[in-house]
Design a protein around this motif. Structure first.
Motif, short mmCIF file in Angstrom:
data_model
loop_
_atom_site.label_atom_id
_atom_site.label_comp_id
_atom_site.label_asym_id
_atom_site.label_seq_id
_atom_site.Cartn_x
_atom_site.Cartn_y
_atom_site.Cartn_z
N ALA A 143 -6.74 -5.12 8.86
CA ALA A 143 -5.78 -4.50 9.79
C ALA A 143 -4.47 -4.21 9.06
O ALA A 143 -3.88 -3.14 9.24
CB ALA A 143 -5.54 -5.43 10.97
N ILE A 144 -4.05 -5.14 8.23
CA ILE A 144 -2.80 -4.94 7.47
C ILE A 144 -2.96 -3.74 6.54
O ILE A 144 -2.06 -2.91 6.41
CB ILE A 144 -2.45 -6.20 6.67
CG1 ILE A 144 -2.03 -7.31 7.63
CG2 ILE A 144 -1.31 -5.93 5.68
CD1 ILE A 144 -1.70 -8.60 6.97
N ALA A 145 -4.13 -3.65 5.91
CA ALA A 145 -4.36 -2.54 4.99
C ALA A 145 -4.28 -1.21 5.73
O ALA A 145 -3.69 -0.25 5.23
CB ALA A 145 -5.73 -2.70 4.33
N ILE A 146 -4.84 -1.19 6.95
CA ILE A 146 -4.81 0.06 7.73
C ILE A 146 -3.37 0.41 8.10
O ILE A 146 -2.92 1.55 7.95
CB ILE A 146 -5.69 -0.06 9.00
CG1 ILE A 146 -7.17 -0.15 8.57
CG2 ILE A 146 -5.48 1.12 9.93
CD1 ILE A 146 -8.09 -0.62 9.65
N VAL A 147 -2.64 -0.61 8.58
CA VAL A 147 -1.23 -0.37 8.96
C VAL A 147 -0.44 0.13 7.74
O VAL A 147 0.30 1.10 7.82
CB VAL A 147 -0.61 -1.67 9.53
CG1 VAL A 147 0.90 -1.52 9.67
CG2 VAL A 147 -1.22 -1.99 10.87
N GLY A 148 -0.66 -0.55 6.61
CA GLY A 148 0.04 -0.16 5.39
C GLY A 148 -0.27 1.27 5.01
O GLY A 148 0.62 2.06 4.68
N ALA A 149 -1.57 1.61 5.10
CA ALA A 149 -1.98 2.97 4.72
C ALA A 149 -1.36 4.00 5.65
O ALA A 149 -0.88 5.05 5.21
CB ALA A 149 -3.49 3.07 4.74
#
Lengths: 488, 388
Positions: A356-362
């Motif tokens: 989820a963090i990776a998606i938000v970051g992206a």
């Protein structure tokens, strides 16, 4: 024959009980005397103690046997492979804390130390840090005995030496120094042992801490010792003349000495086709350069020296930055900081939240930042390339250092342009060439230069590399048996 | 008191801060990127025309319209900054007053000098450019007989800016061996040499497009003449020399039929002689002519071949002789740098003579050979091999 314990032993047991470190005492009487079986419940295999120590004592007491002493117990009673007799009462506490069982006899001033230590271990599992698609999958665990067995299973050489030391005045952590006596440089072995002896600390829990104590310069940024997670790689390092340090409670083995080029080495390079190994190493070296310099070069070109670009790209460059509200230096710093945040966040959260963090970051970085024009799309591409490049480096210890060094170069370039860039790179190179790891030049085989080793830094196969690395100054310089008098 | 090492480091660091600090930095998007400069001189006054890339307009095309470049009013890709003054410094000041960002000259692709200015002399302007580190020394220096505004009314097909359009056209011709390159660096070197004679490419606007119209002949810093591009094949062969760098298609007429060849200069040797106080040159030139196509299904016999070869040879001889005549007799300046060949062969004599005077009296003889090559990919004459 005494029926009661001597007052000294009674006092000792009473004192140990009063210290409340959870010592258990089992008393078994026998004809004409009694025994005390002392141990710490959490550290021993209690079932084994009951079966192999207490049960024989109870059986013999039922048989009305007289004159049971330490020697008789060791020779005729205890079904234990590792037990010995001691007579120094001052050491008793240490034995107990180390997970040993101490058996006192009223008829004897000596005592028996029985090793029925039990530590909860995980089983040997695949490596998590040094992933390989070809290499064996057994990696070290936290138990030192298991780790040593993994080593000895792979190397059946009688020249292997295992020297055990205790580190930490309170933790008494076991450290095993392992090397091949006829290959390793003895001065390195000596230096390692001396340094271990010189460690004055209350406790060591992980090999990384020990590494900190053993490293030469306390302020050195670059790691002077390597870590190994895979047992096959560890054995390979032994054959190359390295000294391994196994720390009880750590699943990572330390190797010393190490040079910079070895951080770019992956075991796949050796197991796979040598040309593929060459290709991958070239990729990794390029990745090191890219990860260190790509964003700094962006600053230098966009803010100081746009002349270095072909003219057409100058316009494209300016177009991509035309809506950026901040200077390229601030933009690079901000973006690198955001990526470091994402990276750190991903490390610290459970895997399920990580995605989820990776998606938000992206989304934040990739979509919103470019759409709003805060960051140039080119800068995002370059930072992402730099970010990816750090993952290509097999050893995370080096990639962590490069993350810090990258910021140094960025700041220097942001202040002084290419001039600062050159100063930063020169500084880093001078640090690398002037450092050494246990007497071995850290930037070997490039500085000092050795063609034989330098070629093999890129392309390696045992078939055409009969000699070991010269910079290691091993006793046995030959890797391949039968060539130039080398030993198998 | 700091130790010596620390003092040296501190001193170096202070110099770094003073001379290369971040206050020198200026992001590229905060500069006006100039892609072409036209310098004009008329009635004693100078004018500069600078073509500035409009980077914001491009972003609107790519960014808001999904990178397709269509739709919406994106504004022009470039705008023109004009400056006028009595001197170069004044003119530059005037142009700086007309733009709102610091000008970036590192992307200038073409420096065009008007014929008016070129005829009066470009030395001062060349010196001005020489001291500027902003210009790329590889950029093209060109001459035009057109009015500067004509250039900026053109909508180039191969680029969004006039500067790049000129650059692309010239590079394309240069790569195909149909012109030679004269950069700012070359110009400055020529001006500093003992015999400053050279050719600068001349561009003009025709039918709404920018094209290479020929070459302006410079003696010293002054434009003294013009060679039209259509008549410059011999000049280009001589300028580019051997090695197949120059290539032109030659249709050779044979009665009503014609055969087209691609002709390239394979090798060129210049032999300089000096006897009886007279300079003479012998040029051995070997051309390769590759048969491209005939005008119809013509049967090429060996007799016909010899005839064609002879015609092509004569045509080449004529062009080379004409080019040499223009240089020696008509313009009286050695822009082919024959002086170099002579100086190497007769250094003592060269030192003593005034080359310009001797050059116009020099005699030239050419020895031209043409080697015909078959185009193996096409059989023009089934049933019979060629050459026979």
């Amino acid at each position: 024959m005494r029926e009661d314990f001597s007052p000294v032993i009674e006092e000792l047991i009473a004192k140990l009980k009063s210290e409340k470190f959870d010592m258990l005492v089992r008393c078994v009487p026998f004809l004409g005397g009694k025994t005390y079986i002392c141990y710490i419940g959490q550290l021993v295999d209690r079932q084994s103690i009951s079966e192999h120590v207490i049960k024989p004592l109870v059986d013999i007491s039922l048989q009305k046997v007289r004159g049971i002493d330490a020697e008789f117990a060791v020779d005729h009673m205890f079904y234990v492979d590792e037990c010995h007799i001691g007579d120094d009462l001052n050491l008793v506490k240490g034995f107990l804390l180390n997970g040993q069982t101490v058996v006192f006899f009223s008829s004897d001033s000596r005592y028996v130390i029985v090793n029925r230590k039990k530590v909860e271990n995980r089983t040997v599992s695949p490596p998590e840090l040094m992933y390989s698609y070809r290499a064996p999958r057994d990696s070290f665990v936290e138990d030192m005995d298991t780790n040593l067995s993994l080593l000895r299973y792979r190397i059946k050489d009688d020249n292997i030496r295992i020297i055990k030391k205790d580190v930490g005045s309170r933790t008494k952590t076991s450290v095993a120094v392992v090397y091949l006596n006829d290959i390793a440089n003895q001065s390195v072995v000596k230096e390692v042992l001396n340094k271990i002896d010189g460690i004055k600390v209350s406790g060591v829990f992980e090999s990384g801490e020990l590494q900190g104590f053993l490293s030469d310069g306390k302020t050195s940024l670059f790691p002077k010792m390597g870590i190994i997670e895979r047992s096959d790689m560890a054995v390979e390092k032994l054959l190359e003349g390295k000294v391994l340090l196994l720390v009880s409670g750590s699943n990572l083995v330390i190797q010393a000495p190490i040079v910079f080029a070895e951080f770019v080495y992956s075991c796949d390079d050796r197991y796979d086709n040598k040309f593929f190994g060459l290709f991958m190493r070239l990729i990794r070296y390029t990745a090191i350069i890219v990860s260190l310099t790509i964003t700094s070069l962006y600053i230098a070109v966009s803010a100081f020296h746009p002349d270095v670009l072909p003219a057409y790209y100058t316009i494209t460059f300016a177009q991509m930055r035309s809506r950026a509200p901040v200077s390229s230096f601030i933009a690079v710093l901000s973006l690198e900081f955001i990526l470091e945040l994402v990276r750190e966040a991903l490390l610290r959260v459970p895997v399920k939240i990580g995605s989820a963090i990776a998606i938000v970051g992206a989304i934040i970085i990739g979509q919103a930042a470019t759409a709003s024009g805060i960051f140039s799309p080119l800068l995002l591409i370059l930072v992402s390339i730099g970010f990816l490049s750090t993952f290509v480096i097999p050893d995370f210890m080096l990639s962590n250092v490069l993350r810090i060094v990258k910021f140094l170069i960025i700041i220097m370039t942001g202040i002084f342009g290419f001039y600062g860039f050159s100063i930063a790179i020169t500084f880093i190179l001078s640090v690398l060439v002037s450092a050494n790891s246990f007497g071995v030049p850290y930037f070997a085989p490039w500085a000092p230069f050795n063609l034989y080793d330098a070629v093999r830094t890129f392309i390696f196969s045992r078939g055409f590399s009969p000699e070991r690395q010269k910079y290691m100054r091993n006793q046995d310089k030959m890797r391949s048996p039968g060539k130039k008098g080398g030993q198998p | 008191m700091l130790p010596k090492k620390a003092r040296i480091i501190a001193l170096t660091a202070s110099f770094s801060v003073i001379f290369a600090g971040c206050w020198d930095s200026l992001d590229i998007n905060n500069r006006d990127i100039c892609t072409a400069v036209i310098a004009d001189q008329e009635r004693g006054a100078y004018s500069f025309y600078a073509e500035i890339a409009n980077v914001t307009a491009k972003v609107q095309q790519g960014g808001q319209n999904g990178g397709q470049g269509g739709g919406g009013d994106q504004g022009p890709a470039t705008y023109i900054a004009r400056g006028h003054g009595e001197s170069f410094a004044e003119t530059r000041l005037s142009i700086d007053n007309n733009i709102n960002k610091q000008i970036f000259l590192g992307a200038v692709q073409a420096l065009i000098i008007t014929e008016n200015m070129a005829k009066k002399g470009i030395l001062q302007y060349a010196y001005r450019i020489r001291q500027s580190l902003d210009y790329r020394k590889t950029m093209d220096v060109l001459v035009t007989s057109d009015r500067p505004d004509n250039f900026f009314s053109v909508k180039p097909e191969n680029s969004s800016t006039v500067g790049f359009a000129i650059n692309y056209t010239l590079r394309s011709l240069e790569r195909s061996g149909k012109t030679f390159h004269m950069s700012l660096d070359d110009l400055l070197q020529k001006l500093a040499s003992k015999n400053p004679s050279y050719l600068l490419s001349s561009v003009s606007v025709k039918n709404g497009q920018i094209m290479l119209s020929g070459y302006s002949v410079f003696d010293g810093d002054k434009d003294i003449g013009f060679i039209p591009y259509e008549k410059a094949k011999g000049t280009i062969f001589l300028m580019l020399g051997g090695g197949g760098k120059s290539k032109f298609d030659y249709p050779v007429m044979d009665g009503e039929e014609s055969v087209t060849f691609e002709v390239s200069l394979k090798s060129m040797k210049i032999k300089a002689d000096y006897s009886m106080g007279k300079v003479s040159f012998t040029l051995d030139m070997k051309f390769t002519a590759r048969l491209l196509y005939p005008s119809n299904a013509v049967r090429i016999t060996s007799e016909k071949l010899d005839k064609i070869r002879e015609k092509l040879k004569k045509q080449l001889e004529s062009e080379i002789s004409e080019a040499l005549f223009l240089s020696r007799a008509y313009y009286k300046c050695d822009y082919f740098s024959m002086s170099e060949a002579f100086r190497i062969a007769h250094p003592g004599a060269y030192k003593k003579m005034i080359w310009k005077d001797e050059f116009v009296k020099a005699s030239f003889s050419t020895n031209i050979k043409v080697d015909l090559k078959k185009n193996y990919s096409i059989d023009y004459n089934p049933g019979k091999e060629w050459p026979y």
